[in-house]
Scaffold this active site. Structure first.
Site, PDB file in Angstrom:
ATOM      1  N   GLY A  14      44.702  46.941  40.642  1.00 10.29           N
ATOM      2  CA  GLY A  14      43.444  46.971  39.909  1.00 10.29           C
ATOM      3  C   GLY A  14      42.724  45.647  39.833  1.00 10.29           C
ATOM      4  CE  LYS A  15      43.374  40.638  44.219  1.00  7.78           C
ATOM      5  NZ  LYS A  15      44.179  41.763  44.708  1.00  7.78           N
ATOM      6  CE  LYS A  37      39.220  40.085  48.432  1.00  7.08           C
ATOM      7  NZ  LYS A  37      40.117  40.650  47.399  1.00  7.08           N
ATOM      8  CB  THR A  41      42.220  41.774  54.810  1.00  8.39           C
ATOM      9  OG1 THR A  41      42.822  42.345  53.636  1.00  8.39           O
ATOM     10  CG2 THR A  41      42.502  40.273  54.829  1.00  8.39           C
ATOM     11  CG  ASP A  50      38.040  43.891  47.626  1.00  8.52           C
ATOM     12  OD1 ASP A  50      37.897  45.095  47.885  1.00  8.52           O
ATOM     13  OD2 ASP A  50      39.105  43.277  47.815  1.00  8.52           O
TER      14      ASP A  50
END
Length: 238
Positions: A14-15, A37, A41, A50
């Site tokens: 859950g980062k 970020k 990847t 992300d």
């Protein structure tokens, strides 16, 4: 705290959603936020990463990446397979420092856990945090095995003289089992740092409006939220 490094005790804890919650709470408190970020990847050149997901959930944040690789692997392995330059901690630190000059808060999100390798020499997110002298927030899973990984992560941070700001549970289920309920008490003890929040399971599936409204209620005041650890522990025990 102009720069905060966010890592996990492993993958899929859950980062990224936690990073979004921290960003949303800071924005609600009137702070300008950037999300960096360190190594993205598992996505192609034109795909959303992300940092983009953080912006979708949290709102108007500045986003940046240091490096991006197509294979969903550790950054060092992904860089080698793609024939691309590896991530260097100095590059992460420099990018974060540049963003900090123009924002109230910079969130540096790692890839996987603290010691996932950036390059063949063994450089990691921990090295970037050392260069920045920035506090680190650890995102942990709630279930069996989390105490070991949380303690290992905290020991590594202390051995480097880095501040562990606290621990956030990245995904708290509606019906926690016995181990999860006990871990609420034990996680701060093994980490030697406070529990600073717990995100409900499925938080990343909320609409952006609902996410931004609810995010401060998942995080403690140290992260611009209203969540209280003792009240949460009492509910978990019930």
């Amino acid at each position: 705290m102009p720069i905060l490094v966010i890592t996990g005790t492993g993958t899929e804890v859950g980062k990224t959603v936690t990073t979004a919650a921290v960003a949303a709470s800071a924005l609600a408190a009137g702070r300008s936020v950037a999300v960096l970020k360190a190594a993205q990847t598992g996505v192609g050149p034109d795909e959303r990463g992300d940092a983009d997901e953080v912006a979708r959930l949290a709102g108007p944040v500045t986003t940046a990446e240091v490096a991006r690789y197509p294979d969903p692997l550790a950054p060092a392995t992904a860089a080698r397979r793609a024939g691309l330059p590896a991530v260097r901690p100095q590059a992460v630190a420099e990018a974060a420092a540049e963003l900090a000059a123009e924002h109230d808060l910079v969130l540096v999100e790692g890839a996987g856990g603290l010691l996932v390798r950036f390059d063949e020499a063994g450089a990691t997110l921990a090295d970037a945090a050392e260069l920045l002298r920035a506090p680190v927030l650890v995102v942990a899973s709630p279930g069996l095995g989390t105490l070991n990984t949380a303690e290992l992560t905290s020991r590594e941070l202390r051995s480097r003289g880095l501040e562990l700001l606290g621990v956030v549970i990245g995904s708290w289920p509606g019906s926690p089992d016995l181990a999860m309920r006990c871990n609420v008490t034990d996680l701060p003890d093994v980490a030697g740092a406070p529990l600073l929040g717990a995100l409900p399971e499925g938080a990343g599936s909320l609409t952006p409006v609902d996410f931004r409204t609810q995010a401060p209620g998942w995080l403690a005041s140290r992260l611009d939220g209203t969540w209280e650890a003792e009240a949460f522990r009492n509910r978990a025990r019930a």
